[in-house]
Design a protein around this motif. Structure first.
Motif, PDB file in Angstrom:
ATOM      1  N   SER A   1      50.974   6.092  -1.639  1.00  0.00           N
ATOM      2  CA  SER A   1      52.242   5.345  -1.575  1.00  0.00           C
ATOM      3  C   SER A   1      52.166   4.059  -0.748  1.00  0.00           C
ATOM      4  O   SER A   1      53.100   3.269  -0.759  1.00  0.00           O
ATOM      5  N   TRP A   2      51.061   3.842   0.004  1.00  0.00           N
ATOM      6  CA  TRP A   2      51.070   2.764   1.009  1.00  0.00           C
ATOM      7  C   TRP A   2      51.389   1.395   0.418  1.00  0.00           C
ATOM      8  O   TRP A   2      52.420   0.809   0.693  1.00  0.00           O
ATOM      9  N   GLU A   3      50.529   0.883  -0.433  1.00  0.00           N
ATOM     10  CA  GLU A   3      50.780  -0.476  -0.926  1.00  0.00           C
ATOM     11  C   GLU A   3      51.916  -0.526  -1.951  1.00  0.00           C
ATOM     12  O   GLU A   3      52.381  -1.601  -2.313  1.00  0.00           O
TER      13      GLU A   3
ATOM     14  N   ASP B   1      51.812   8.276   2.277  1.00  0.00           N
ATOM     15  CA  ASP B   1      51.124   7.614   3.398  1.00  0.00           C
ATOM     16  C   ASP B   1      52.060   7.507   4.598  1.00  0.00           C
ATOM     17  O   ASP B   1      53.013   8.286   4.744  1.00  0.00           O
ATOM     18  N   ASP B   2      51.823   6.557   5.450  1.00  0.00           N
ATOM     19  CA  ASP B   2      52.553   6.366   6.710  1.00  0.00           C
ATOM     20  C   ASP B   2      54.069   6.248   6.472  1.00  0.00           C
ATOM     21  O   ASP B   2      54.503   5.829   5.398  1.00  0.00           O
ATOM     22  N   GLY B   3      54.857   6.605   7.509  1.00  0.00           N
ATOM     23  CA  GLY B   3      56.293   6.331   7.461  1.00  0.00           C
ATOM     24  C   GLY B   3      57.182   7.552   7.306  1.00  0.00           C
ATOM     25  O   GLY B   3      58.400   7.416   7.255  1.00  0.00           O
TER      26      GLY B   3
ATOM     27  N   SER C   1      47.015  -2.701  20.740  1.00  0.00           N
ATOM     28  CA  SER C   1      46.559  -3.035  19.395  1.00  0.00           C
ATOM     29  C   SER C   1      47.475  -2.290  18.430  1.00  0.00           C
ATOM     30  O   SER C   1      47.692  -1.080  18.585  1.00  0.00           O
ATOM     31  N   ARG C   2      48.025  -2.981  17.483  1.00  0.00           N
ATOM     32  CA  ARG C   2      49.016  -2.433  16.539  1.00  0.00           C
ATOM     33  C   ARG C   2      50.115  -1.645  17.275  1.00  0.00           C
ATOM     34  O   ARG C   2      50.528  -0.577  16.822  1.00  0.00           O
ATOM     35  N   THR C   3      50.495  -2.130  18.438  1.00  0.00           N
ATOM     36  CA  THR C   3      51.470  -1.469  19.333  1.00  0.00           C
ATOM     37  C   THR C   3      51.222   0.029  19.495  1.00  0.00           C
ATOM     38  O   THR C   3      52.157   0.815  19.593  1.00  0.00           O
TER      39      THR C   3
ATOM     40  N   ALA D   1      39.967   4.669   9.029  1.00  0.00           N
ATOM     41  CA  ALA D   1      40.183   4.042  10.338  1.00  0.00           C
ATOM     42  C   ALA D   1      40.423   2.571  10.034  1.00  0.00           C
ATOM     43  O   ALA D   1      39.474   1.791   9.985  1.00  0.00           O
ATOM     44  N   SER D   2      41.665   2.214   9.778  1.00  0.00           N
ATOM     45  CA  SER D   2      41.994   0.876   9.271  1.00  0.00           C
ATOM     46  C   SER D   2      41.024   0.550   8.143  1.00  0.00           C
ATOM     47  O   SER D   2      40.441  -0.529   8.098  1.00  0.00           O
ATOM     48  N   GLY D   3      40.806   1.483   7.262  1.00  0.00           N
ATOM     49  CA  GLY D   3      39.751   1.352   6.248  1.00  0.00           C
ATOM     50  C   GLY D   3      38.460   1.891   6.833  1.00  0.00           C
ATOM     51  O   GLY D   3      38.411   3.008   7.346  1.00  0.00           O
TER      52      GLY D   3
ATOM     53  N   SER E   1      37.672   0.804   2.870  1.00  0.00           N
ATOM     54  CA  SER E   1      38.196  -0.478   3.347  1.00  0.00           C
ATOM     55  C   SER E   1      39.652  -0.594   2.934  1.00  0.00           C
ATOM     56  O   SER E   1      40.025  -0.153   1.842  1.00  0.00           O
ATOM     57  N   ASP E   2      40.461  -1.226   3.775  1.00  0.00           N
ATOM     58  CA  ASP E   2      41.841  -1.512   3.368  1.00  0.00           C
ATOM     59  C   ASP E   2      41.860  -2.583   2.289  1.00  0.00           C
ATOM     60  O   ASP E   2      42.905  -2.845   1.690  1.00  0.00           O
ATOM     61  N   ASP E   3      40.735  -3.213   2.099  1.00  0.00           N
ATOM     62  CA  ASP E   3      40.647  -4.284   1.113  1.00  0.00           C
ATOM     63  C   ASP E   3      40.212  -3.692  -0.229  1.00  0.00           C
ATOM     64  O   ASP E   3      39.062  -3.271  -0.389  1.00  0.00           O
TER      65      ASP E   3
HETATM   66  C1  GLA Z   1      45.826   1.891   7.983  1.00  0.00           C
HETATM   67  C2  GLA Z   1      45.165   2.450   6.749  1.00  0.00           C
HETATM   68  C3  GLA Z   1      46.026   2.148   5.536  1.00  0.00           C
HETATM   69  C4  GLA Z   1      47.387   2.746   5.729  1.00  0.00           C
HETATM   70  C5  GLA Z   1      48.010   2.255   7.038  1.00  0.00           C
HETATM   71  C6  GLA Z   1      49.283   2.981   7.362  1.00  0.00           C
HETATM   72  O1  GLA Z   1      45.850   0.501   7.957  1.00  0.00           O
HETATM   73  O2  GLA Z   1      43.875   1.951   6.604  1.00  0.00           O
HETATM   74  O3  GLA Z   1      45.423   2.655   4.371  1.00  0.00           O
HETATM   75  O4  GLA Z   1      47.293   4.146   5.747  1.00  0.00           O
HETATM   76  O5  GLA Z   1      47.116   2.432   8.120  1.00  0.00           O
HETATM   77  O6  GLA Z   1      49.832   2.571   8.545  1.00  0.00           O
END
Ligand code: GLA
Length: 791
Positions: A336-338, A367-369, A443-445, A528-530, A548-550
């Protein structure tokens, strides 16, 4: 097989040999690591040993008894400091008298069958436990200290792993300032050192450096293995290519601060060490206490980078990844993130899940939220209970509704972090890694929880147990979204603060151990952030990692190529996402977005509810195709072809070599290049294959105003008419079709249909724009099938 021939130890795998011997002064002299050789007697090993007669000028004699021995010129299995070897040490200890000279010599050796798990760290394993172990005990008699060097030989893999244990056998406390996991000394000084670097959204870019003098260090000080420098590294002889030449691969089963140093000595020898980063590391070891170093993985191949990668891939698939998901087909997921970021609620999520189901997705991931008051990234990390406004029926309610749609359900967590604005922080500020009373660098609060604190570990293990048992949770995405700063544990005394980074890892692994055994059915995905923590330590718990987040295909084709050097594609999670891409704003064709992601564990991360019907239809077809070829794509043998030359080429071959999938991407269109070949690898030389492609549909808008050269009336580019026509009319892309022998395909390559060269459209022209790619299929044909095809 491990053999002791007098003072020489020989470790053989099917295709490699590793040998070392005890020299009269007691050190272990490294003799050989490389292609398998024959050593039948101790005398035969003499050829491998350095011949020492006199001391080289300006070096130090080890002792009066061994006055011809300079430790600086020896190839050693482990090196201390202060006795003449001025190169990178394996161990550094500060003794009770303040000295930091170490003098470890051989004391004992033991060969045993089977491999015991480590006590504080994850390690490799073998299903039938046929691993052989050689334990060498080294003693520093001046200070009564012990080091055990452990060598594990994997009979069915061309892999040898090493680790070390420091045991304080003295009656005084000491400070352990460094303990490496492996040290390899070579007699030459002409290696290429290859490392993989990057940052958030651009992980795993390959770098080659010539190691001819001085020291090159690849390390992380991020607290995690990091996207800056992955712990997987290679040493190769100059001129090594993807398929030819000597290549060593090394990796560390560790997710924290790591350190790989290559040093060329004054005597033109090369040393590589790998282990925990000694920066800000110091452990207090009381009498009787033991410290375990992580396990290092080593492999060698004379068949170039691909040969080495094949060994690593097999080893990671068989001896690192474990549990129920080790060999199971990994589900196609929709995340669901993007699609919605923090703006989620039950009804929105169900709509998305339903659209996913219709497209063929198997697992829906929230995902998050979803927890606490998590409406943005400034709050609620640590508050692991569902937000009742967003999820009135809790996790269990949503999970059961998703299940009713015919999908599995998964959830995102970030258990290692806390926001200052959270109930957890308010209740337990002492559970956080921060220096009391001093300003903190955010970092990222968010801040890092102190995993050296047993109370926190217990609390978080139970909090996660509650989340994972709340409804039918089939999958967990375990995230970790910042690097370390302000290293400090409020639960440790001042003199132990340099233990924090490693204690964090031991605590994290402990929690993972408990949760993995409590929830064996859950498929865990690391993140971990990707790819900020893509390593073998994590893969001992989580079978796949969000690389990767990319998810931009043009970055990914390079990033996934980077990962493929050390990691199999079954560990690399890859998604098709929106266009323009959210990280790069690049517009990449849907076909390429899918065709790149399909070579990893495929998922989708886009709002299917708002996509145009054409894309949704395309996605449905992609998922069906992926499922048909999933066993090959996820668990086949992956080979790199050409790379870094504007063209990327991959082949993945099923274990029985009956099927293979190929990929080719041209990043930027190169004008007037009509003739192109795709060259597969890894096929069975004697099998015959039917070669076909994924036929694409060409959008007439890709031709712009050129369309007017072929139709009898005029269309204004990008007009309503142009857009309507583009919707209704698709031009068929080229069709590849041939039958050929595996050897022929691999030796000559497949000469593809002629490429577009401003010569107009014809049905069989290979029409390639910037960022275009192709997917090819190879299937064994029996003789009867072959004649049917010919008819
Ligand atoms: C990180 C992850 C993303 C997503 C966000 C949610 O950036 O890499 O895929 O889960 O956190 O906050």
């Amino acid at each position: 097989m491990i053999r002791r021939l007098g003072n020489v130890f020989v470790l053989d795998t099917p295709n490699t040999t590793y040998a070392f011997g005890v020299i009269p002064s007691g050190q272990l002299e490294h003799l050989y690591y490389g292609e398998r050789i024959v050593i039948d007697t101790e005398e035969e090993a003499v050829v491998l040993a350095e011949k020492r007669l006199s001391l080289p000028g300006n070096t130090v004699a080890y002792s009066s008894e061994h006055s011809n021995v300079s430790l600086e010129v020896l190839r050693l299995e482990m090196s201390g400091g202060g006795k003449g070897d001025v190169r990178e040490p394996f161990i550094e200890v500060t003794h009770a008298d303040g000295s930091y000279t170490s003098d470890f010599v051989f004391a004992d050796a033991k060969i045993t069958q089977g491999k015991e798990p480590f006590v504080t760290l994850p390690g490799s394993y073998e299903e039938n436990n046929q691993v052989e172990e050689l334990t060498i005990t080294m003693k520093d008699h001046s200070y009564d200290l012990t080091v055990e060097l452990h060598y594990f030989v994997f009979k069915n893999q061309d892999v040898i792993t090493r680790s070390a244990k420091f045991i304080n056998t003295s009656d005084e406390p000491v400070l352990l300032d460094r303990l490496m996991s492996a040290q390899l000394d070579f007699e030459r000084a002409d290696f290429e050192f290859t490392t993989f670097h990057g940052a958030w959204a651009r992980e795993m870019k390959r770098h080659d450096m010539s190691a001819n003098a001085c020291k090159i260090v690849n390390e992380s000080y991020c607290g995690c293995s990091s996207n800056r420098s992955n712990p997987f590294v290679m040493l190769s002889k100059k001129g090594t290519t993807e398929d030819h030449g000597d290549c060593y691969g090394l990796n560390l089963i560790y997710s924290g601060n790591h350190y790989e140093a290559v040093e060329v000595s004054a005597f033109y020898q090369t040393r590589i060490v790998t282990g925990i980063n000694p920066r800000s590391f110091q452990f207090h070891i009381a009498p009787g206490e033991v410290f375990e170093a992580p396990e290092a993985v080593m492999t060698y191949s004379k068949s170039g980078f691909n040969g080495m990668s094949q060994n690593m891939h097999r080893f990671v698939r068989e001896c690192i990844v474990r549990g129920e998901w080790k060999k199971k087909p990994r589900p196609v997921l929709l995340n669901s993130w993007e699609a919605a970021y923090f703006d989620i609620n039950e009804s929105k999520l169900l709509k998305l899940a339903k659209a996913g189901k219709e497209a063929g997705v198997e697992l829906f991931v929230m995902d998050d939220g979803w927890f606490g008051t998590r409406d943005n990234d400034t709050q609620s990390l640590g508050d692991w209970y569902p937000n009742k406004k967003k999820l009135p029926n809790g996790l269990a309610g949503l999970a059961s509704k998703v299940n009713k749609l015919g999908l599995e359900f998964g959830v995102w967590v970030e258990p290692e972090m806390v926001n200052v604005n959270s109930d957890l922080y308010r209740a337990h500020p002492e559970w956080v890694m921060e220096i009391p009373g001093k300003p903190h660098s955010e970092s990222r609060t968010q801040r890092i929880l102190d995993f050296s604190n047993p109370d926190l570990i217990e609390y978080m293990t139970e909090a996660m147990t509650k989340v994972f048992s709340d409804g039918n949770i089939a999958y967990v995405k375990w995230d970790m979204n910042r690097i370390f700063s302000d290293y400090y544990s409020p639960c440790l005394p001042p003199e132990r603060q340099k233990e924090v980074a490693h204690r964090y890892m031991m605590g994290l692994y402990k929690m993972c151990d408990t949760l993995m055994s409590r929830f064996p059915h859950i498929l865990f995905e690391g993140c971990a952030s990707g790819g900020n923590r893509f390593d073998l330590g994590i893969l001992c718990y989580f079978p796949q990692i969000w690389a990767s987040d990319d998810s931009d295909a043009i970055y990914r084709v390079n990033g996934q190529t980077g990962y493929s050097y050390g990691y199999p594609m079954s560990t690399v999670s890859a998604h098709v996402s929106d266009c323009p891409n959210h990280q790069t704003l690049r517009k990449t064709p849907m076909a390429s977005r899918f065709q790149v992601a399909a070579f990893g564990v495929l998922g989708y991360e886009c709002n299917l509810c708002e996509m145009n019907s054409e894309d949704v239809k395309d996605i449905k077809e992609q998922i069906a195709l992926y499922k048909e070829w999933r066993d090959v794509l996820q668990y086949g043998s992956f080979y790199r072809g050409r790379a870094y030359d504007n063209v990327y080429e991959w082949t993945v071959v099923s274990p029985d070599k009956k099927k293979a999938v190929g990929f080719e991407m041209q990043v930027l269109f190169n004008p007037n290049t009509h003739f192109e070949t795709y060259t597969p690898k890894g096929l069975d030389e004697d099998k015959k294959y039917l070669f076909t492609n994924r036929q694409l549909q060409i959008n007439i808008k890709d031709f712009g105003g050129l369309i007017n050269q072929v139709i009898p009336f005029h269309i204004k580019p990008d007009s309503l008419l142009h857009n309507v026509a583009a919707k209704l009319v698709k031009l068929p892309g080229e069709k590849e079709y041939c039958i050929a022998n595996g050897k022929t395909l691999m030796e000559s390559g497949v000469h593809l249909k002629q490429g577009f060269g401003a010569t107009g459209y014809a049905e069989d022209i290979r029409f390639t724009t910037d960022f275009a790619s192709r997917m090819y299929f190879m299937e064994e044909v029996s003789n009867t099938m072959e004649s049917e095809h010919i008819e």
